[in-house]
Structures are given as structure tokens and as C-alpha cells.
Design a protein around this motif. Sequence first.
Motif, PDB file in Angstrom:
ATOM      1  N   VAL A   1       0.924  -1.038   0.157  1.00  0.00           N
ATOM      2  CA  VAL A   1      -0.080   0.069   0.005  1.00  0.00           C
ATOM      3  C   VAL A   1       0.889   1.284   0.080  1.00  0.00           C
ATOM      4  O   VAL A   1       1.590   1.188   0.810  1.00  0.00           O
ATOM      5  CB  VAL A   1      -0.919   0.175   1.411  1.00  0.00           C
ATOM      6  N   CYS A   2       0.490   2.062  -0.869  1.00  0.00           N
ATOM      7  CA  CYS A   2       1.434   3.438  -0.986  1.00  0.00           C
ATOM      8  C   CYS A   2       1.087   4.375   0.024  1.00  0.00           C
ATOM      9  O   CYS A   2      -0.172   4.665   0.215  1.00  0.00           O
ATOM     10  CB  CYS A   2       1.313   4.011  -2.440  1.00  0.00           C
ATOM     11  N   THR A   3       1.867   4.787   0.999  1.00  0.00           N
ATOM     12  CA  THR A   3       1.783   5.838   1.662  1.00  0.00           C
ATOM     13  C   THR A   3       2.245   7.083   1.493  1.00  0.00           C
ATOM     14  O   THR A   3       2.562   7.903   2.360  1.00  0.00           O
ATOM     15  CB  THR A   3       1.877   5.223   3.369  1.00  0.00           C
ATOM     16  N   GLY A   4       2.938   7.082   0.150  1.00  0.00           N
ATOM     17  CA  GLY A   4       3.639   8.583  -0.357  1.00  0.00           C
ATOM     18  C   GLY A   4       2.463   9.738   0.058  1.00  0.00           C
ATOM     19  O   GLY A   4       1.218   9.319   0.366  1.00  0.00           O
ATOM     20  N   THR A   5       2.890  10.760  -0.397  1.00  0.00           N
ATOM     21  CA  THR A   5       1.998  12.147   0.030  1.00  0.00           C
ATOM     22  C   THR A   5       0.764  11.952  -0.719  1.00  0.00           C
ATOM     23  O   THR A   5      -0.281  12.420   0.057  1.00  0.00           O
ATOM     24  CB  THR A   5       2.851  13.429  -0.385  1.00  0.00           C
ATOM     25  N   ALA A   6       0.865  11.924  -1.812  1.00  0.00           N
ATOM     26  CA  ALA A   6      -0.511  11.860  -2.624  1.00  0.00           C
ATOM     27  C   ALA A   6      -1.335  10.793  -2.184  1.00  0.00           C
ATOM     28  O   ALA A   6      -2.555  11.172  -2.035  1.00  0.00           O
ATOM     29  CB  ALA A   6      -0.268  11.764  -4.120  1.00  0.00           C
ATOM     30  N   CYS A   7      -0.953   9.620  -2.002  1.00  0.00           N
ATOM     31  CA  CYS A   7      -1.882   8.503  -1.597  1.00  0.00           C
ATOM     32  C   CYS A   7      -2.186   9.000   0.012  1.00  0.00           C
ATOM     33  O   CYS A   7      -3.242   8.574   0.284  1.00  0.00           O
ATOM     34  CB  CYS A   7      -1.073   7.312  -1.693  1.00  0.00           C
ATOM     35  N   HIS A   8      -1.345   9.561   0.924  1.00  0.00           N
ATOM     36  CA  HIS A   8      -1.601   9.822   2.264  1.00  0.00           C
ATOM     37  C   HIS A   8      -2.715  10.819   2.410  1.00  0.00           C
ATOM     38  O   HIS A   8      -3.903  10.532   3.137  1.00  0.00           O
ATOM     39  CB  HIS A   8      -0.581  10.198   2.848  1.00  0.00           C
TER      40      HIS A   8
ATOM     41  N   GLY B   1       6.636   3.712   0.233  1.00  0.00           N
ATOM     42  CA  GLY B   1       6.573   4.975  -0.057  1.00  0.00           C
ATOM     43  C   GLY B   1       6.062   5.166  -1.828  1.00  0.00           C
ATOM     44  O   GLY B   1       5.765   4.125  -2.268  1.00  0.00           O
ATOM     45  N   CYS B   2       6.106   6.448  -2.275  1.00  0.00           N
ATOM     46  CA  CYS B   2       5.639   6.551  -3.518  1.00  0.00           C
ATOM     47  C   CYS B   2       5.868   5.401  -4.469  1.00  0.00           C
ATOM     48  O   CYS B   2       7.007   5.066  -4.928  1.00  0.00           O
ATOM     49  CB  CYS B   2       5.667   8.030  -3.931  1.00  0.00           C
ATOM     50  N   ILE B   3       5.113   4.943  -5.233  1.00  0.00           N
ATOM     51  CA  ILE B   3       5.169   3.897  -6.071  1.00  0.00           C
ATOM     52  C   ILE B   3       4.993   4.490  -7.633  1.00  0.00           C
ATOM     53  O   ILE B   3       5.031   3.600  -8.537  1.00  0.00           O
ATOM     54  CB  ILE B   3       4.292   2.827  -6.129  1.00  0.00           C
ATOM     55  N   GLY B   4       4.939   6.135  -7.833  1.00  0.00           N
ATOM     56  CA  GLY B   4       5.039   6.611  -9.054  1.00  0.00           C
ATOM     57  C   GLY B   4       3.779   6.603  -9.889  1.00  0.00           C
ATOM     58  O   GLY B   4       3.895   6.848 -10.958  1.00  0.00           O
ATOM     59  N   CYS B   5       2.659   6.320  -9.170  1.00  0.00           N
ATOM     60  CA  CYS B   5       1.347   6.348  -9.695  1.00  0.00           C
ATOM     61  C   CYS B   5       0.298   7.172  -8.987  1.00  0.00           C
ATOM     62  O   CYS B   5      -0.603   7.163  -8.866  1.00  0.00           O
ATOM     63  CB  CYS B   5       0.793   5.169  -9.892  1.00  0.00           C
ATOM     64  N   CYS B   6       0.922   8.586  -8.726  1.00  0.00           N
ATOM     65  CA  CYS B   6       0.321   9.629  -7.772  1.00  0.00           C
ATOM     66  C   CYS B   6      -1.242   9.955  -8.319  1.00  0.00           C
ATOM     67  O   CYS B   6      -1.801  10.203  -7.598  1.00  0.00           O
ATOM     68  CB  CYS B   6       1.248  10.896  -7.562  1.00  0.00           C
ATOM     69  N   SER B   7      -1.142  10.003  -9.483  1.00  0.00           N
ATOM     70  CA  SER B   7      -2.707  10.418 -10.305  1.00  0.00           C
ATOM     71  C   SER B   7      -3.560   9.285  -9.912  1.00  0.00           C
ATOM     72  O   SER B   7      -4.628   9.768 -10.364  1.00  0.00           O
ATOM     73  CB  SER B   7      -2.345  10.746 -11.554  1.00  0.00           C
TER      74      SER B   7
ATOM     75  N   PRO C   1      -5.818   6.718  -3.830  1.00  0.00           N
ATOM     76  CA  PRO C   1      -4.706   6.001  -3.151  1.00  0.00           C
ATOM     77  C   PRO C   1      -4.631   4.592  -4.000  1.00  0.00           C
ATOM     78  O   PRO C   1      -5.470   4.084  -4.431  1.00  0.00           O
ATOM     79  CB  PRO C   1      -5.391   5.797  -1.837  1.00  0.00           C
ATOM     80  N   CYS C   2      -3.351   4.123  -3.889  1.00  0.00           N
ATOM     81  CA  CYS C   2      -3.161   3.115  -4.914  1.00  0.00           C
ATOM     82  C   CYS C   2      -2.151   1.972  -4.085  1.00  0.00           C
ATOM     83  O   CYS C   2      -1.442   2.362  -2.914  1.00  0.00           O
ATOM     84  CB  CYS C   2      -2.511   3.474  -6.176  1.00  0.00           C
ATOM     85  N   ALA C   3      -1.926   0.842  -4.842  1.00  0.00           N
ATOM     86  CA  ALA C   3      -1.225  -0.130  -4.151  1.00  0.00           C
ATOM     87  C   ALA C   3      -0.522  -0.891  -5.289  1.00  0.00           C
ATOM     88  O   ALA C   3      -0.913  -0.946  -6.336  1.00  0.00           O
ATOM     89  CB  ALA C   3      -1.917  -1.086  -3.310  1.00  0.00           C
TER      90      ALA C   3
HETATM   91  S1  FES Z   1       2.257   9.065  -3.528  1.00  0.00           S
HETATM   92 FE1  FES Z   1       1.109   6.985  -3.808  1.00  0.00          FE
HETATM   93  S2  FES Z   1       1.878   6.634  -5.962  1.00  0.00           S
HETATM   94 FE2  FES Z   1       2.939   8.601  -5.188  1.00  0.00          FE
END
Ligand code: FES
Length: 149
Positions: A74-81, A115-121, A124-126
Amino acid sequence: MDKKLKGIFSGYTGHASEIIPILQDIQDVYGYLPEHALEEVAGFTGVSKTHVYGVATFYAQFRFKPKGRKHIMVCTGTACHVSGAEQVLDALERHLGIGEGDVTEDMEYSLESVGCIGCCSLAPCAMVNDEVVSRIKPSRVSKIFPKKS
Ligand code: FES
């Protein structure tokens, strides 16, 4: 000692400074750090098992349990957060009955946050193995990740 470990150790001298690369090789081969391998690393490098375990737990890259057939990251990067990653993670933990770093009893699913998996648009993604699952709604988690029983 099993053949896989012997093969790994054959590329090293047994110096304590080699613990991290040895652990990385073990994880590459087994997918995680099995208990018996940590003991063998201690014996091979001449340090205590507690020391090897301490090194391994310091680095987030190391796993102590095997991955499930479907490894959910599960991505918990900024956009997903900001799009609700924590709620997705909570829903997955409740649905699967496991926490981060764990694997279900039937070995179907394992779970971790990354962290970010590069699919911020698509937040939330995984990632599930090599595939991206996008715009996950907590209420849809049981449909997206069905349990066998
Ligand atoms: S923050 Fe989740 S894909 Fe970039």
C-alpha cells in the motif's frame, strides 16, 4: 546448513562488516530472513545472533516473514496519504486479519506499506505483485482482495 546458505556464504570471508550484504543475499534467495539463516549468519561472522537480529531490524528493507502469493504494498506517499491511504491500510488489516509485515495463514496475502510507487494520479493506490491497483476505496477492499474461505 542448507545448500542455498552455503552458496551465499561462499562469496564472503565471514567478516562482521559483511553482515548487511549477506542478509541482502539471503533475502534475495528466500524472499525473507528465515530464523535459521540469522543463526547461521551469526556463526559465520562470529557475532551473536542478537547482534545479527539487531542489524536486520534496523533496516526497513528486511522481512522476517515470507511473502504471500499476493504481496500487497500500500502506497503511503504524500499523494496517497492525502487521498486516504491510512484508511485503505486499516481496511486491509481488518479484512485480512493481519498487520503490516504479516502474511495470512493460508499464505495468500502479505501486506506492507511503501513510499511513492510513481502512480500519484491514481491515488490511493497499491502494488499487488507487479500490478498497480488504483483509486482504492476502503469499502471495496474485500471485493478487490477476496479471501479464499
Ligand atoms: S504517493 Fe502514492 S503513488 Fe505517489
